[in-house]
Design a protein around this motif. Structure first.
Motif, PDB file in Angstrom:
ATOM      1  N   ALA A 734      -3.601  -4.520  -1.920  1.00  0.00           N
ATOM      2  CA  ALA A 734      -4.195  -3.319  -1.329  1.00  0.00           C
ATOM      3  C   ALA A 734      -5.685  -3.335  -1.586  1.00  0.00           C
ATOM      4  N   GLU A 771      -7.961   1.848   4.412  1.00  0.00           N
ATOM      5  CA  GLU A 771      -6.787   1.336   3.702  1.00  0.00           C
ATOM      6  C   GLU A 771      -6.440  -0.045   4.255  1.00  0.00           C
ATOM      7  N   GLN A 773      -3.304  -2.757   3.238  1.00  0.00           N
ATOM      8  CA  GLN A 773      -2.135  -3.105   2.448  1.00  0.00           C
ATOM      9  C   GLN A 773      -1.455  -4.315   3.056  1.00  0.00           C
TER      10      GLN A 773
END
Length: 852
Positions: A734, A771, A773
């Motif tokens: 991440a 973000e 991931q």
């Protein structure tokens, strides 16, 4: 009258007191002589006779014994007032038990004078009779019984006759001793015979006059032993070897005739103080005769004439043949029985002295132990017994020699010249030229041509029951040494040997043709029944810039490991005691640089200690540091620390305790938490902690014209080691907040007619993600799969509206790394290995039917 009464009264009162004092004095003398537990039963006593029904006592020193006498009768006469003459002693039964001494008695060192009068004392009884004597003597069966009878008689104190007869239930005949002794005013004569019918005959005639002039005649004959005598000697463990009994078929004869002057004083170890003597001796052994060191056959003679201390004639000759002279262990190492050893003595002279008698000795024997020795010596008989060998030459040849099942020597040749000095309580041996030994060595898994040289050899012993001193300079060469763990090459050991038979020390240097060398110090102690050994070694520092002698020495050196520079230090200790052996090892690596397979490393520094005893192995790695690693992508410095414990029965199935593992990678960190691994398990699992990995640094090391990125990612990668390969399942990565930036430009993809794909590529042209991931998986075949989830926006797309992207990437990770290595061209050897790897992978895929 009054004076008479007073005298009588004093006598009556004084006699008891004198008796008490006499008894106390007698008891003190008996205690001083070691007599204990004195017991007797008085049956009769008179002025001419004493009769004891029993008499017994115990003697503690100098020889432990018990004596029991029954029916002891002593008679005497009174030839004059207060003068007693013993007439007879009769003892009906006598039982004497002797015990083995705790330690041998030490003879006195001081000189002692010989008697001037050799006549027997006049107080001896005229008749002594012991018809029944039972002797219990120490023997291997603890106690052995011998029966005997003895009598001594004399006539007018001038002629004595002693007769002794001894027998045993195991013997068919008795051993008989007859001694006749005559003494007159100026001369004493002794004649003795010892006879065991048809086996042993000894005759001694000795005359001595008042001027100490003596005449001696000795004749000895020993015939082959009958069966019953062999059985009796076997019970005393005195039976000679069966080989000798088979060879001993004719009587041994020994004769001595001597006229000599008896010295006035003798001293221990003082030699033979002869001033005037005529000695002739002859030994005849037509068949083999057993001696403590072998069997002898042949003839030897001695003629010696001395006048006022000067030798007028000296002749020693002999042709002897010795068999069974080798110790059992040495004989067992030969392929067949040793050939007889021929001994030739041929010495004569008329101008020698007792302090220097010349000797010439030649020894020879044939295969399997071919021996040739020649020596010239000087024998001293006065003032002390001494043998001096100024020079002796020895040559030994052995076609085959097998000291043990594992050790075999072939074509052995031993040569040397030495000098020897021997005295009764000390001796010394020195070599005049280096002692050399050449042999083909075969020991366990080792085969080599052995060459040993011992210079400055000094063997000595000073005093009886003292250690043997040993000093020498040793040189051992092992030509073309063959061993399963070693490359075939020459080895050499130069060492100093010093110490004694209780403690030996070795200090030297071991090296081989490859340049590997080490200092060795060894100490061996043989004081107790369990020998002790201590070995310390110090490896000469290895500077890898000049070459790697370890790789040229060890067969199991990893073929894919090459070291170009750095320094290796190592030392160790080995201790072997009665309880268990113990091994310690210390090693240090300093700034090593090299290549392992397709991985370059630099600045490898580590300290390692190892310890092993009879049951276990312990390894301790307190510090490991690698400045840089490159396997297509760079990482480092790497730091690690670990311990390992295992049993020696399964050294590869122990417990690995990892205390530290971390490395810098892509400007971030990769770590493994401390944990233990059971290497006996089929599967091992470990989790990699990834922290702050920089995407810009990743693209710098893995450059691409299509992709640019900024940001840092962290996560966990669970690794599983199974069936000799790594696998990853459900790894997680991440992006760190506040996110990052990604740009992907692919003109061909951007021109796609698919509106959805066109939107994606437009967004990735300048994608600001909040973000990121990814799920990570990796198979044993080398396929890396990333399931990416991106949330972010492109300011130029749909007015910066939020965009969610799901992207799956697959890559052949080993092939990708190989291409990076091939492009970097860091090392010629590395480039060749990468090319070989790529060719092997392509061939394997083709064989499996996959498309390249």
């Amino acid at each position: 009258m009054r004076r008479l009464l007073k005298s009588v009264l004093l006598l009556l009162l004084g006699l008891p007191l004198l008796a008490v004092l006499a008894f106390a004095y007698l008891q003190w003398q008996l205690d001083k002589a070691g007599v204990r537990d004195l017991s007797f039963q008085l049956q009769k006593v008179s002025l001419h006779q004493l009769h004891l029904s029993e008499l017994s006592f115990r003697l503690d020193a100098p020889q432990a014994a018990t004596l029991q006498l029954k029916d002891v009768q002593l008679s005497w006469s009174w030839p004059a007032f207060f003068r007693v003459q013993a007439e007879s002693v009769y003892i009906a039964e006598a039982r004497l038990q002797l015990f083995a001494p705790a330690s041998p008695a030490t003879p006195p060192e001081h000189p002692f004078s010989l008697n001037t009068d050799w006549r027997l004392p006049a107080w001896l009884p005229k008749q002594i009779t012991l018809p029944d004597i039972q002797l219990l003597l120490p023997c291997p069966a603890l106690q052995c019984e011998v029966s005997a009878a003895a009598s001594l008689s004399n006539t007018d104190n001038e002629q004595y006759l002693l007769q002794v007869q001894a027998s045993s239930p195991e013997l068919a005949q008795a051993l008989r001793l007859d001694v006749q002794y005559q003494q007159q005013d100026n001369q004493q004569a002794l004649q003795a015979t010892l006879l065991y019918p048809e086996v042993l005959a000894l005759s001694l005639k000795q005359q001595l006059d008042s001027a100490r002039q003596a005449n001696t005649e000795l004749a000895l004959a020993i015939s082959p032993l009958p069966t019953e005598l062999q059985h009796w000697l076997a019970s005393w463990q005195l039976l000679p070897p069966a080989e000798w009994l088979a060879e001993f078929t004719q009587p041994l004869q020994f004769f001595v005739n001597a006229n000599w002057q008896l010295p006035q004083q003798l001293q221990r170890n003082s030699g033979i103080p002869l001033q005037d003597a005529q000695v002739n001796a002859l030994l005849r052994a037509p068949s083999a005769f057993a001696l403590p060191f072998g069997t002898v056959q042949g003839e030897a003679g001695l003629a010696l004439a001395i006048t006022q201390g000067e030798i007028e004639n000296w002749q020693l000759t002999g042709d002897l043949q010795m068999s069974h002279y080798l110790p059992p262990a040495l004989q067992a190492a030969l392929p067949e029985a040793a050939a007889p050893l021929y001994i030739r003595l041929n010495t004569s002279g008329d101008s020698a002295s007792l302090a220097s008698l010349p000797l010439q000795l030649t020894l020879s024997s044939a295969a399997p132990l071919a021996l040739d020795a020649q020596l010239t010596a000087e024998l001293s008989l006065s003032p002390e017994l001494k043998l001096s060998v100024p020079e002796a030459e020895l040559a030994v040849a052995l076609a085959q020699f097998t000291p043990s099942a594992e050790l075999k020597l072939a074509g052995t040749a031993l040569k040397g010249r030495f000098s020897l000095l021997w005295q009764t309580d000390n001796w010394q041996l020195r070599n005049l030229t280096p002692l050399s030994l050449h042999s083909q060595l075969d020991y366990a898994d080792i085969q080599s041509q052995l060459e040993l040289s011992a210079s400055e050899l000094n063997l000595s012993q000073h005093g009886n029951n003292t250690p043997l001193n040993l000093n020498s300079q040793l040189s051992v060469k092992l030509g073309q040494l063959v061993h399963p763990l070693l490359q075939r090459q020459d080895w050499q050991w130069e060492s100093t040997l010093s110490g004694n038979s209780n403690n030996l020390a070795l200090n030297g240097k071991l090296e081989n043709s490859a340049g590997l060398s080490a200092q060795l110090q060894a100490q061996a102690a043989f004081i107790s029944d369990a020998p002790q050994l201590q070995l310390h070694w110090q490896l000469t520092d290895i500077f890898l810039l000049a070459g790697n002698p370890l790789a040229a020495t060890l067969k199991d050196w990893p073929e894919l490991l090459s070291l170009q520079r750095g320094r290796i230090l190592a030392s160790g200790e080995l201790a072997v005691t009665a309880q268990r052996p113990r091994l310690q090892l210390q090693a240090e690596l300093r700034e090593l640089a090299g290549l392992y397979d397709r991985t370059l490393f630099n600045g490898l520094t580590a300290r390692l200690t190892a310890q092993s005893d009879a049951d276990s192995l312990q390894l301790h790695l307190p510090q490991l540091r690698i400045a840089q690693l490159n396997h297509g992508i760079e990482l480092g410095p790497l730091l690690a620390a670990a311990d390992y414990q295992a049993s020696l029965t399964a050294p590869g199935a122990g417990t690995l305790s990892l205390q530290q593992f971390e490395t810098d990678f892509l400007l971030g960190k990769v770590q493994i938490r401390p944990q233990q691994f059971q290497l006996a398990a089929d599967e091992q699992q470990v989790v990699l902690q990834l922290n702050q990995l920089d995407l810009t640094e990743l693209l710098r090391q893995h450059p691409s014209t299509e992709v640019k990125a900024r940001g840092k990612i962290s996560g966990e990668i669970p690794l599983r080691w199974q069936q000799q390969q790594f696998e990853v399942a459900a790894g997680v990565l991440a992006a760190e907040q506040p996110g990052g930036w990604l740009q992907y430009k692919n003109p061909a993809a951007a021109a796609s007619n698919n509106p959805g794909m066109k939107l994606v590529f437009e967004a990735l042209d300048d994608f600001h993600f909040s973000e990121l991931q990814s799920e990570v998986s990796y198979s044993g075949s080398g396929r890396l799969q990333l399931a990416l989830k991106l949330q972010g926006y492109n300011p130029a797309v749909q007015q910066g509206r939020a965009i969610n992207l799901n992207i799956t990437l697959e890559e052949d990770l080993p092939a990708m790394l190989a291409s990076l290595q091939l492009a970097s061209k860091l090392n010629d050897t590395l480039t060749k290995r990468v090319q070989q790897y790529i060719q092997q992978q392509q061939a394997a895929r083709k064989a499996a039917g996959d498309k390249p």
